[in-house]
Every structure is written in structure tokens, then in C-alpha cells.
Design an enzyme around this catalytic site. Structure first.
Site, short mmCIF file in Angstrom:
data_model
loop_
_atom_site.label_atom_id
_atom_site.label_comp_id
_atom_site.label_asym_id
_atom_site.label_seq_id
_atom_site.Cartn_x
_atom_site.Cartn_y
_atom_site.Cartn_z
N GLU A 3 28.62 -30.30 -44.47
CA GLU A 3 28.11 -30.95 -43.26
C GLU A 3 27.07 -30.01 -42.70
O GLU A 3 27.41 -28.94 -42.20
CB GLU A 3 29.28 -31.20 -42.29
CG GLU A 3 28.98 -32.32 -41.32
CD GLU A 3 28.30 -31.82 -40.07
OE1 GLU A 3 27.05 -31.80 -40.06
OE2 GLU A 3 29.01 -31.45 -39.12
N GLU A 7 15.19 -27.70 -37.56
CA GLU A 7 16.27 -27.77 -36.59
C GLU A 7 16.15 -26.56 -35.66
O GLU A 7 16.15 -25.42 -36.12
CB GLU A 7 17.59 -27.72 -37.35
CG GLU A 7 18.80 -27.89 -36.49
CD GLU A 7 20.08 -28.00 -37.32
OE1 GLU A 7 20.22 -27.22 -38.28
OE2 GLU A 7 20.92 -28.84 -36.98
N CYS A 14 24.86 -30.30 -34.32
CA CYS A 14 24.17 -30.67 -35.57
C CYS A 14 23.55 -32.06 -35.47
O CYS A 14 22.52 -32.33 -36.07
CB CYS A 14 25.10 -30.57 -36.76
SG CYS A 14 26.65 -31.41 -36.48
N LYS A 46 37.86 -19.91 -42.37
CA LYS A 46 37.10 -18.81 -41.77
C LYS A 46 36.26 -19.35 -40.61
O LYS A 46 35.31 -20.09 -40.82
CB LYS A 46 36.16 -18.16 -42.78
CG LYS A 46 35.59 -16.87 -42.20
CD LYS A 46 34.39 -16.34 -42.93
CE LYS A 46 33.11 -16.97 -42.48
NZ LYS A 46 32.75 -16.68 -41.06
P1 NAI Z 1 25.46 -20.22 -40.99
O1 NAI Z 1 25.32 -21.38 -41.89
O2 NAI Z 1 25.02 -18.89 -41.50
O3 NAI Z 1 26.99 -20.06 -40.55
C1 NAI Z 1 27.99 -21.03 -40.66
C2 NAI Z 1 29.23 -20.42 -41.28
O4 NAI Z 1 28.98 -20.03 -42.63
C3 NAI Z 1 29.72 -19.17 -40.59
O5 NAI Z 1 31.13 -19.18 -40.57
C4 NAI Z 1 29.21 -18.06 -41.47
O6 NAI Z 1 29.95 -16.87 -41.39
C5 NAI Z 1 29.36 -18.68 -42.84
N1 NAI Z 1 28.50 -18.10 -43.88
C6 NAI Z 1 27.29 -17.48 -43.74
N2 NAI Z 1 26.82 -17.12 -44.95
C7 NAI Z 1 27.72 -17.51 -45.87
C8 NAI Z 1 27.80 -17.44 -47.29
N3 NAI Z 1 26.82 -16.89 -48.01
N4 NAI Z 1 28.87 -17.96 -47.91
C9 NAI Z 1 29.84 -18.56 -47.20
N5 NAI Z 1 29.84 -18.63 -45.86
C10 NAI Z 1 28.79 -18.13 -45.19
O7 NAI Z 1 24.75 -20.54 -39.64
P2 NAI Z 1 24.17 -19.50 -38.57
O8 NAI Z 1 23.40 -18.39 -39.21
O9 NAI Z 1 25.28 -19.08 -37.71
O10 NAI Z 1 23.14 -20.40 -37.79
C11 NAI Z 1 21.79 -20.53 -38.24
C12 NAI Z 1 21.28 -21.93 -38.10
O11 NAI Z 1 22.10 -22.81 -38.85
C13 NAI Z 1 21.34 -22.51 -36.70
O12 NAI Z 1 20.26 -22.15 -35.93
C14 NAI Z 1 21.36 -23.97 -36.99
O13 NAI Z 1 20.07 -24.44 -37.23
C15 NAI Z 1 22.18 -24.07 -38.25
N6 NAI Z 1 23.58 -24.40 -37.98
C16 NAI Z 1 23.97 -25.68 -38.13
C17 NAI Z 1 25.26 -26.04 -37.83
C18 NAI Z 1 25.73 -27.43 -38.00
O14 NAI Z 1 26.72 -27.80 -37.39
N7 NAI Z 1 25.11 -28.23 -38.79
C19 NAI Z 1 26.22 -25.10 -37.31
C20 NAI Z 1 25.73 -23.74 -37.23
C21 NAI Z 1 24.45 -23.44 -37.54
#
Ligand code: NAI
Length: 794
Positions: free
Chosen positions: A266, A397, A300, A192
Site C-alpha cells: 500500500e 507526493e 496516502c 515493525k
Molecule cells: P518509508 O517507506 O521509508 O517507511 C515506511 C516503513 O518502511 C517504515 O517502517 C520504515 O522503517 C520501513 N522501511 C524503510 N526502508 C525499508 C527497507 N529497505 N526494507 C523494509 N522496510 C523499510 O517512508 P518514509 O521515509 O518514512 O517517508 C518518505 C515518504 O514516503 C513520505 O514523504 C511519503 O511520501 C511516503 N510515505 C507514504 C506512506 C503511505 O501511507 N503511503 C506512509 C509513509 C511515507
């Protein structure tokens, strides 16, 4: 006109990349993308779509399907159907498929680069020169592991159907990091992409099918967090690989607890960028640009905390500000820009709010006077200087183009500040003194360390975090293991806890020990009375009372953890030294073998021969880990970049161990020895039913020069003690080998500090079986790999 005037007045005109092919592809799917399931696009069961937006213009790029449980189920069914035959293909055949995918990515490189820039808002210069070439490299590299699987991973089998949930910051690259190893090693995938950036994953699926990837091997279901949650909760998924926020990572950990699904996370970071006063300042300034303004800081492992040595701090900040003045923010398709757009309005708002908080908390704000395009989610490169260590912006972050800076005086202070975070993803060290840089690298709690460099990545070099940045590695051989499981653990029946015997009173031979003979706990190198001053009887299978052991409680676990925490010297001891101590333990156990055999026979009812065999096997195992202690080493990678990467196996820290009841001596040794061999300190809960071998073992520990605090033993109710261990923020990993209930509990409670959990889900019941219970199979979980990138050669 003089050359100087030329430079003064020169400004770059736009150099836009052509987007005709990308627009034509979007047009072909104008009526709305489906999910990619079983080798073709399938419209969503509920018929719901959402808009994919261009972050640089706010305009719609296409309509994408919102996946629900039915769509996820269809994808899992397709993946399951394909998995058997995909795994059965000879490695060479799978290698050919991955190779074909790499070639296909290269053939369509420009299309991928443009769509990625449109969908994410990042500069096409980056997608073209970094993202897409690395994607191809990942498929080439993993084609190699497919080819070599039969020999290099002979004791492993694929995990099965893998659910992969990826973020929006590197949409295609994260896909490659996840899909390439999974497919290479015989798994099938339900992926996804993030809701903000689904397009390149859909394009990839289409191109993969055209390149001959069999139907069902790769399935892409689009949608938001609800779709992700449906994948996580699906019983047909064997593993979840997630990259994203720590918040969602923790949710997934709790959600999958006890399900038997394996999990890699990650997550975020707040990575330090450390500049010593002898650094090459120009190099370090360019490093900062790459560290925090690459991909608008939505990385990240972004070097988001600048730590600069006091003596050069003013000069460094002044030059940095000058450099910031020259950064160009603009249309992502313009090849002359440095920074594009933030992925979505919600992220832009988050960045603004955090910067406002930083200013309110006393940071000094600097933003260059540069033009920002209108109509999209643009944000300027930003510096928040003189930030306090406790400030929100120093801890959270920001995930945007915002650098926070602080100063330090001494190298020790730099290390302290660098490690002053719950994260541990990456770190960057800048110094022209190699001795200093190499002294600092091992002291940093981070999975990746770059010396005089930043944000370097390669498929051969594992990537992943320490502490709350998550666990598991992507890339390298260690990353390949994340998509495999031990053959010896597969397809076994899980252990069932036997009924406890009824205690017998006044049986002939019954020998009621007085209180003084109650075995104590073993904490900090000393025998210690249990805090509660309670003891519990140890019964033979017929219910005869054989002795008593202390009833350990929360406080005892806390004391044991504190003792283990204090025994840090063990993690720094040489491998040779650790090996010597393990051999010494074996020798001392061997001197008392008869006594231990008698104890095992009395407690478990095993025949004398079986009991003797268990002690012998335990001695053998201690020897084996003495042997491994100085041989389970790291490796040196030679990535296709200037430099080498040292992949060091570092201890995890304090490991809590909960032992099963079967083979009480051998299982105790089999779990303890790999943990301490790799330099960890242990708090171990021996078999609840048969703890006397462990309490007898105190004397072996006392006579074998094991430093105080390295091994701490707490007897008592395994479930309660496991709970305290799993909940404890100073425990870095937990090995839960008791009942399934204990494994579930350990996984569930581990979310607080995201400790690494190893559990066999009750599958390792034959501790005599070397293939299942000895060697790298366990050692791999007793270390975390730190990759240190070092300039080397031309
Ligand atoms: P997120 O963690 O919500 O999204 C990442 C993925 O997880 C997306 O594909 C999303 O649809 C999915 N997701 C969301 N809720 C889920 C659930 N309950 N169960 C399974 N999958 C789920 O990140 P978001 O809201 O897009 O970004 C928020 C913050 O997260 C950013 O500001 C940043 O600080 C951090 N982040 C860190 C990343 C990294 O590479 N470490 C990448 C993206 C965001």
C-alpha cells in the site's frame, strides 16, 4: 456586546487534553523499551536504543530498541512456534480473542489517543475521534471473519507467519489494518512500526498480552529501515504486508522476487479532488480541509490535487483562502486545533523543499497569516495554485499540508487530469448532479472513490490502490483473502521442467512442413508473421518434428501489447456479452474436439482417452467462465457512516500470461478464460514445448466473435517472452505459471510499473483439479476492487 462583535473577537483558548496517564506509562518504560517477542518485552540483542521524539516540542519521549537480524529472527521463531496452534483454534476462539482486543482498545482509548498524538504530532481530536475508534472497529469486524472463517473461506488456509511493516502517519490504525485480518484468519505476526512512531504499537502489544492473546501470536520489533529489511529477507516469513513509500515498496518487490513470499503493497498517491461547477461549494471547501489538512496532509490518499472547473475557480480559490485563514495550527494535545506538527524534521525539510520547487516552477503560493507554535516541526496549510500538469508538485507526493490546484473545462478534461499520474489510490468527486458523479467514478483509475465526501474509511470497505499505488486490499472480504492462500495450492510439490527430447531426423511419419505451414502469431485479431522471421520446431516426446511455430521476440510482444491496449472496448463490454463469447468459444472448440485431442496426443504423448479428457475439460472450463462472467460481481457495503460503498470488480487492463507445459490446452484455457471473462485483454505465451494447440486455437478465436486485440498469442521461448512482458510498462498484470525461474523473473521485473504478479510458484500441476484451477481462486486475481462511496439515506 452584539453577537456579531462576539463572533469577530472570539478566539479559542487552549483546551488541552490531560496527559498524566500517558506520561506515567512512558515513565514506567524510562529505562528503554524492548521488543515485544513471545509475549514479553525483550531487550535488543545488540543493546542499541534510539530516541522517540515529540514532533511538537522536539523533546524526547522515550528510548526504543533498534532491532537487528538476531531480534527479527527471535520474533520469527516465536511467531512460527505459535502459528500452528493459533491456526488450529476454532474460529470462534480466535474471534473471542479479537473481540477482546477490540474491547481492550476501547477501554484504553484515551491513553492510546494521547500517546498517538504525542508520538506523531497529530491532533488528539483526530486520534480520539477517528484513529482509535477505527482501530476498535477493525478488531470487531475481523473478529467476525474469524468466526465465519470455516464456512466463508473453506477452500483457503492461512498464509503462516506474516511480516508487517508500517508507516508513521497512522501508527496505530495501520497496525490494526494489518494485525486484525492476519490474526483473525490464523496467521501470526512480526510487526515493525515506523521508527518515528513506535509507541502505540508497543502499548498495543502490552495491552494485547494483558487481554490474553497467546504468546508469539503478535510480536513487535522496533527499529528503522534496516530492521524492516531484515524482516523482508528472513526465510521464515511467508508474507510481507507493507505500507509506506513507493520507493521502499519497489525495493521489497525486487527483494522478495522468487522467495515464494506473498506480498501486498500500500503505497503513495497523488489523489485528485475534483470540483464541478454545480458542486455544493461550502461542502466542497470543508471537503478540501478534510482532504489535505487532516493529519497535516500526511495521508496516502490525501486529496492533494485540487481540480476545479474553470467557471467557479476564482470564487472557489477565494473562499478556500478565507477558510485557510481560520485553520488553527498548534499543540496536538489541544482539542481546539485543526493541525498539529509534522512527524519529523526530515519530513518538514522535504515539504519545504518541494514547496520551493513548486514556486520556482511557477506556482502561486498562498499561506495564511496564522501563528505557528515554536519549538516543533510546524508547517502552515499551503496552497500552490495555477500549477502546470508537468510540475514536480503536481506529480510527486508531498505528504504534507500542501494542496496544488489546477483548473479544467469539461468532464472529460477532468478525467484526463485526474488520471494523469502514475498513482491510483483515491479520488474525490464533488457535484450535485448524481448522473455526472456516477459517470465520472468508473472512469477514474483509483481504488477508492468518494462522491461528495473524502477520507472516509471503514473495516468492511476495502482500501488499496491501482497502478503504482500498490496492490492488495486492506479491509473487506477482499482484504481477508490477502492473508489466506488456496488450500488446493498448499503443500504440493513444485513442477520440475522435463528434459527436452533430442530432435529425430528422418523418422517414419516425419512430416517436414514447408515455411508456409509454420503457424504464425496471433496479434490484433490477425495471424502475423514473427518479426524476426524465425521459427522453432515443435517435437513429440520422441523427438519427432510435428510442426513449427513462430519464434516471437520483443517486438512481437510489443505489437501484441499495443493491440491489447487498443482493445479497450472489451473492458467496457457487458458481462453478458463476454459470457456469450466464452460460450461461443466453447461451442467452436467442441466442434473441433477430435482434431485438438489428436494434436494433444501427438505433442505430449498422452493417451487418446487422456487427450480427449483434456479437450473436454477445456470446453467445460470455457463454459465455467462464461457462467462466472456475469456472476463474479461486486457487492454493496453499508458502513457505519452515512452512505453506501459499491465495491466494483473492475478489470485490471492488459494481462500477460505465461503458460506451463503440462496439460497444454487445459492450462492455456484455464489461464486465458478468467482473464478475459473479467474484461481484461490478454497477451498469452502458450506452452513452449507444446504450442500447437494454441496456434490451432486461432481459428476458434476467429470464428467466435472475439474482438480483435482481446486475445493475442505469441509463441516462442517462454523465458525471453516473459521477460519482455514483465518489463513492459503497458502491461498491468502478469500471470507467470511457467517454471520457477520464470516466476522469479516476472516478480523481479514487475517493479517498473508495479504490475500485479500472480504465480503459483510451480504448484498448480494438476489442471484437471477444479479446486486448484477454476473459479474465484483465479478470478480474484483478474479484477481489482474499486470502492465507490456514495451518499445514501439519512
Ligand atoms: P518509508 O517507506 O521509508 O517507511 C515506511 C516503513 O518502511 C517504515 O517502517 C520504515 O522503517 C520501513 N522501511 C524503510 N526502508 C525499508 C527497507 N529497505 N526494507 C523494509 N522496510 C523499510 O517512508 P518514509 O521515509 O518514512 O517517508 C518518505 C515518504 O514516503 C513520505 O514523504 C511519503 O511520501 C511516503 N510515505 C507514504 C506512506 C503511505 O501511507 N503511503 C506512509 C509513509 C511515507
Amino acid at each position: 456586546m452584539s453577537v456579531a462583535r462576539y463572533f469577530d473577537e472570539m478566539s479559542y483558548g487552549p483546551a488541552p487534553e490531560a496527559d498524566g496517564e500517558a506520561r506515567a506509562w512512558l515513565k514506567r518504560h524510562e529505562s528503554g523499551f524492548g521488543h515485544f517477542i513471545g509475549g514479553k518485552f525483550v531487550q535488543p540483542a545488540a543493546g542499541v536504543h534510539f530516541d522517540a521524539m515529540d514532533p511538537a516540542t522536539g523533546k524526547k519521549l522515550g528510548r526504543v530498541a533498534q532491532g537487528d537480524a538476531a531480534d527479527v529472527d527471535a520474533a520469527v521463531v516465536a511467531a512460527r512456534k505459535a502459528q500452528g496452534s493459533w491456526a488450529k483454534l476454532p474460529g470462534h476462539a480466535r474471534a473471542r480473542h479479537l473481540y477482546a482486543l477490540a474491547r481492550a482498545v476501547q477501554r484504553h482509548a484515551r491513553l492510546f489517543a494521547v500517546i498517538e498524538a504525542l508520538d506523531n504530532g497529530k491532533p488528539v481530536r483526530e486520534t480520539r475521534d477517528i484513529d482509535v475508534p477505527l482501530v476498535a472497529r477493525h478488531f470487531y469486524y475481523h473478529a467476525g471473519w474469524a468466526q465465519l472463517q470455516a464456512t466463508e473461506f473453506a477452500d483457503q488456509v492461512p498464509v503462516g507467519v506474516v511480516g508487517q511493516i508500517i508507516p508513521w502517519n497512522f501508527p496505530l490504525l495501520m497496525l490494526a489494518w494489518k494485525v486484525a485480518p492476519a490474526l483473525a484468519l490464523g496467521n501470526t505476526v512480526v510487526l515493525k512500526p515506523a521508527e518515528f512512531t513506535p509507541l502505540t504499537a508497543l502499548l498495543f502489544a502490552e495491552i494485547a498480552a494483558a487481554a490474553g492473546l497467546p504468546a508469539g501470536v503478535l510480536n513487535v520489533v522496533t527499529g528503522d529501515g534496516r530492521t524492516g529489511a531484515a524482516i523482508v529477507g528472513h526465510a521464515g516469513v511467508d508474507k510481507i504486508a507493507f505500507t509506506g513509500s513507493s520507493e521502499v515498496g519497489k525495493l521489497i518487490r525486487a527483494e522478495t522476487a522468487g522467495s515464494g513470499k506473498s506480498l501486498t503493497l500500500e503505497l503513495g498517491g497523488k489523489s485528485p479532488f475534483i470540483v464541478f461547477d454545480d458542486a455544493d461549494i461550502d461542502g466542497a471547501i470543508e471537503g478540501v480541509v478534510d482532504a489535505i489538512w487532516f493529519n497535516q496532509g500526511q495521508v496516502c490518499c490525501a486529496g492533494s490535487r485540487l481540480l476545479v472547473q474553470e467557471g467557479i475557480a476564482d470564487k472557489f480559490h477565494a473562499r478556500l483562502k478565507r477558510r485557510m485563514q481560520n485553520l488553527r495550527v498548534g499543540n496536538p494535545l489541544d482539542k481546539a486545533i485543526d493541525m498539529g506538527a509534522i512527524v519529523a524534521p526530515v519530513q518538514l525539510e522535504r515539504i519545504k523543499a518541494l514547496v520551493a520547487t513548486g514556486v520556482a516552477e511557477g506556482a502561486e503560493l498562498f499561506q495564511p497569516e496564522i501563528d505557528l507554535p515554536t519549538g516543533g516541526n510546524f508547517y502552515p496549510p499551503t496552497l500552490l495554485a495555477h500549477v502546470q500538469t508537468a510540475a514536480t508538485v503536481a506529480r510527486e507526493e508531498i505528504f504534507g499540508p500542501v494542496l496544488v490546484s489546477m483548473t479544467f473545462r469539461t468532464p472529460d478534461e477532468a478525467v484526463m487530469l485526474a488520471n494523469n499520474t502514475r498513482y491510483g489510490l483515491a479520488a474525490s468527486i464533488w457535484s450535485e448532479t448524481i448522473g455526472l458523479a456516477l459517470d465520472i467514478a468508473p472512469k477514474l483509475q483509483a481504488g477508492v472513490v468518494w462522491i461528495n465526501a473524502t477520507n472516509l474509511f471503514d473495516a468492511a470497505v476495502g482500501f488499496g490502490g491501482y497502478r503504482e499505488s500498490g496492490y492488495g486490499r486492506e479491509g473487506g472480504k477482499e482484504g481477508a483473502y490477502e492473508y489466506l492462500k488456496p488450500k488446493a495450492w498448499a503443500g504440493r510439490k513444485a513442477r520440475v521442467a522435463a528434459e527436452l527430447p533430442e530432435p529425430q531426423e528422418n523418422v517414419a511419419g516425419f512430416d517436414l512442413p514447408d515455411l508456409d505451414r509454420t503457424a504464425k502469431l496471433f496479434v490484433g485479431g490477425k495471424q502475423a508473421r514473427p518479426d524476426g522471421n524465425y521459427s522453432r520446431p515443435v517435437l513429440s516426446p520422441k523427438g519427432v518434428r510435428l510442426g513449427e511455430v513462430g519464434e516471437g521476440n520483443r517486438k512481437d510482444i510489443r505489437n501484441a501489447v499495443a493491440a491489447a491496449r487498443g482493445a479497450e472496448g472489451w473492458s467496457k463490454a457487458t458481462a453478458h456479452n463476454r459470457a456469450q463469447i466464452l460460450y461461443y468459444m466453447a461451442e467452436n472448440l467442441s466442434a473441433r474436439a477430435d482434431e485438438f485431442a489428436a494434436r494433444i496426443a501427438a505433442m505430449t504423448g498422452a493417451s487418446k482417452a487422456k487427450a480427449v479428457a483434456e479437450v473436454d475439460a477445456s470446453i467445460g472450463r470455457l463454459f465455467a467462465y462464461g457462467a462466472w462472467a456475469d456472476k463474479f460481481e461486486g457487492t454493496v457495503h453499508a458502513p457505519p457512516l452515512r452512505g453506501v460503498a459499491l465495491a466494483m470488480n473492475e478489470p485490471i487492463g492488459v494481462v500477460g500470461i505465461v503458460c506451463p507445459d503440462e496439460a497444454p490446452m487445459l492450462s492455456f484455457i484455464s489461464l486465458l478464460a478468467p482473464v478475459i471473462a473479467m474484461g481484461n485483454r490478454a497477451v498469452i505465451v502458450p506452452s513452449e514445448r507444446h504450442p500447437l494447440v494454441a496456434t490451432d486455437f486461432y481459428q476458434v478465436l476467429e470464428t467466435s466473435d472475439v474482438p480483435a486485440g482481446v486475445v493475442n498469442i505469441v509463441t516462442g521461448a517462454a523465458k525471453d517472452l516473459a521477460k519482455t512482458l514483465a518489463d513492459h510498462d503497458d502491461v498491468d498484470a502478469i500471470w507467470a505459471f511457467g517454471t520457477k525461474e520464470i516466476a522469479t523473473l516476472a516478480e523481479k521485473l514487475s517493479v517498473g510499473n508495479l504490475k500485479r504478479v500472480l504465480t503459483d510458484h510451480g504448484l498448480v500441476t494438476d489442471w484437471f483439479d477444479q479446486a486448484a484451477a477454476e473459479g474465484p481462486i483465479l478470478l480474484r486475481h483478474a479484477v481489482q476492487v474499486k470502492n465507490i462511496w456514495i451518499p445514501y439515506g439519512e
